[in-house]
Motif scaffolding. Structure first.
Motif, PDB file in Angstrom:
ATOM      1  N   ALA A   1     -37.009  30.121  62.599  1.00 53.24           N
ATOM      2  CA  ALA A   1     -35.706  30.507  61.872  1.00 53.24           C
ATOM      3  C   ALA A   1     -35.866  30.741  60.603  1.00 53.24           C
ATOM      4  O   ALA A   1     -36.715  30.088  59.893  1.00 53.24           O
ATOM      5  N   LEU A   2     -35.048  31.509  60.123  1.00 55.43           N
ATOM      6  CA  LEU A   2     -35.472  32.229  58.572  1.00 55.43           C
ATOM      7  C   LEU A   2     -34.423  31.581  57.651  1.00 55.43           C
ATOM      8  O   LEU A   2     -34.337  31.851  56.515  1.00 55.43           O
ATOM      9  N   ARG A   3     -33.864  30.464  57.923  1.00 55.27           N
ATOM     10  CA  ARG A   3     -32.993  29.571  57.170  1.00 55.27           C
ATOM     11  C   ARG A   3     -33.467  29.289  55.938  1.00 55.27           C
ATOM     12  O   ARG A   3     -32.782  29.328  54.969  1.00 55.27           O
ATOM     13  N   SER A   4     -34.638  28.970  55.678  1.00 55.57           N
ATOM     14  CA  SER A   4     -35.238  28.663  54.349  1.00 55.57           C
ATOM     15  C   SER A   4     -36.124  29.912  53.628  1.00 55.57           C
ATOM     16  O   SER A   4     -36.939  29.382  52.729  1.00 55.57           O
ATOM     17  N   TYR A   5     -36.020  30.946  54.322  1.00 57.39           N
ATOM     18  CA  TYR A   5     -36.864  31.910  53.955  1.00 57.39           C
ATOM     19  C   TYR A   5     -36.230  33.025  53.015  1.00 57.39           C
ATOM     20  O   TYR A   5     -34.749  33.273  52.944  1.00 57.39           O
ATOM     21  N   VAL A   6     -36.778  33.854  52.264  1.00 54.67           N
ATOM     22  CA  VAL A   6     -36.335  35.123  51.577  1.00 54.67           C
ATOM     23  C   VAL A   6     -36.854  36.260  52.246  1.00 54.67           C
ATOM     24  O   VAL A   6     -38.324  36.241  52.597  1.00 54.67           O
ATOM     25  N   VAL A   7     -36.435  37.308  52.575  1.00 50.95           N
ATOM     26  CA  VAL A   7     -37.071  38.329  53.285  1.00 50.95           C
ATOM     27  C   VAL A   7     -36.852  39.616  52.412  1.00 50.95           C
ATOM     28  O   VAL A   7     -35.711  40.056  51.928  1.00 50.95           O
ATOM     29  N   ALA A   8     -37.912  40.208  52.396  1.00 49.54           N
ATOM     30  CA  ALA A   8     -37.937  41.375  51.277  1.00 49.54           C
ATOM     31  C   ALA A   8     -38.218  42.759  52.226  1.00 49.54           C
ATOM     32  O   ALA A   8     -38.948  42.657  53.255  1.00 49.54           O
ATOM     33  N   TRP A   9     -38.031  43.902  51.729  1.00 40.95           N
ATOM     34  CA  TRP A   9     -38.639  45.089  51.758  1.00 40.95           C
ATOM     35  C   TRP A   9     -39.387  45.702  50.761  1.00 40.95           C
ATOM     36  O   TRP A   9     -38.999  45.696  49.720  1.00 40.95           O
ATOM     37  N   PHE A  10     -40.684  46.002  51.233  1.00 38.46           N
ATOM     38  CA  PHE A  10     -41.620  46.852  50.346  1.00 38.46           C
ATOM     39  C   PHE A  10     -41.876  47.987  50.829  1.00 38.46           C
ATOM     40  O   PHE A  10     -41.366  48.453  52.207  1.00 38.46           O
TER      41      PHE A  10
ATOM     42  N   CYS B   1     -41.370  45.038  56.008  1.00 37.03           N
ATOM     43  CA  CYS B   1     -40.568  43.658  55.615  1.00 37.03           C
ATOM     44  C   CYS B   1     -41.599  42.668  55.429  1.00 37.03           C
ATOM     45  O   CYS B   1     -42.815  42.570  56.190  1.00 37.03           O
ATOM     46  N   ALA B   2     -41.212  41.529  54.566  1.00 39.05           N
ATOM     47  CA  ALA B   2     -42.067  40.434  54.578  1.00 39.05           C
ATOM     48  C   ALA B   2     -41.330  39.209  54.387  1.00 39.05           C
ATOM     49  O   ALA B   2     -40.050  39.318  53.866  1.00 39.05           O
ATOM     50  N   ALA B   3     -41.949  38.162  54.390  1.00 35.94           N
ATOM     51  CA  ALA B   3     -41.014  36.886  54.376  1.00 35.94           C
ATOM     52  C   ALA B   3     -41.729  35.477  53.547  1.00 35.94           C
ATOM     53  O   ALA B   3     -43.081  35.678  53.705  1.00 35.94           O
ATOM     54  N   ARG B   4     -41.193  34.838  53.001  1.00 36.55           N
ATOM     55  CA  ARG B   4     -41.628  33.641  52.241  1.00 36.55           C
ATOM     56  C   ARG B   4     -40.761  32.555  52.110  1.00 36.55           C
ATOM     57  O   ARG B   4     -39.516  32.984  52.195  1.00 36.55           O
ATOM     58  N   THR B   5     -41.054  31.363  51.569  1.00 39.82           N
ATOM     59  CA  THR B   5     -39.990  30.341  51.593  1.00 39.82           C
ATOM     60  C   THR B   5     -40.029  30.385  50.127  1.00 39.82           C
ATOM     61  O   THR B   5     -40.845  30.970  49.382  1.00 39.82           O
ATOM     62  N   GLY B   6     -38.866  29.475  49.628  1.00 38.51           N
ATOM     63  CA  GLY B   6     -38.609  29.694  48.292  1.00 38.51           C
ATOM     64  C   GLY B   6     -38.278  30.727  47.705  1.00 38.51           C
ATOM     65  O   GLY B   6     -37.260  31.555  48.465  1.00 38.51           O
TER      66      GLY B   6
END
Length: 122
Positions: free
Chosen positions: A28-37, A96-101
């Motif tokens: 689950a992506l609760r603690s993630y940020v998701v970006a589009w490049f 799309c890309a994802a990372r925590t913080g």
């Protein structure tokens, strides 16, 4: 591990619209940020937009502000990119890309999708 799969790319005329989807699995992506490049032909990958899953806050590149909208669907674990008033210079492979913080505009993300091609004809 997070797996990201983009869809929704295609060929569209200038002024048209497309909606890209980024479906996440594995976590689950609760603690993630998701970006589009995006990566235009012959150019480096560039930041488009990002959303914080927990807060819903967003950030956009100046080149797409007012034309593109990022959103998320908690139930589907999916992020969307609504692209309106498309221009030929929007032609690129979109990732799309994802990372925590917190979110960053550099491509310093842990997880990436395979990309989807968007082509805007003049």
């Amino acid at each position: 591990q997070v797996q990201l799969v983009e869809s929704g790319g295609g060929l569209v005329q200038a002024g048209g619209s497309l909606r890209l989807s980024c479906a996440a699995s594995g976590r689950a992506l609760r603690s993630y940020v998701v970006a589009w490049f995006r990566q235009p032909p012959g150019k480096e990958r560039e930041f488009v937009t990002v959303i914080s899953w927990s807060s819903g806050s967003t950030l956009y590149a100046d080149s797409v502000k007012g034309r593109f909208t990022i959103s998320r669907d908690n139930a589907k674990n999916t992020v969307y990119l609504q692209m309106d008033s498309l221009k030929p210079e929007d032609t690129a492979v979109y990732y799309c890309a994802a990372r925590t913080g917190g979110y960053v505009t550099d491509p310093l993300y842990d997880y990436w999708g395979q990309g989807t091609q968007v082509t805007v004809s003049s």
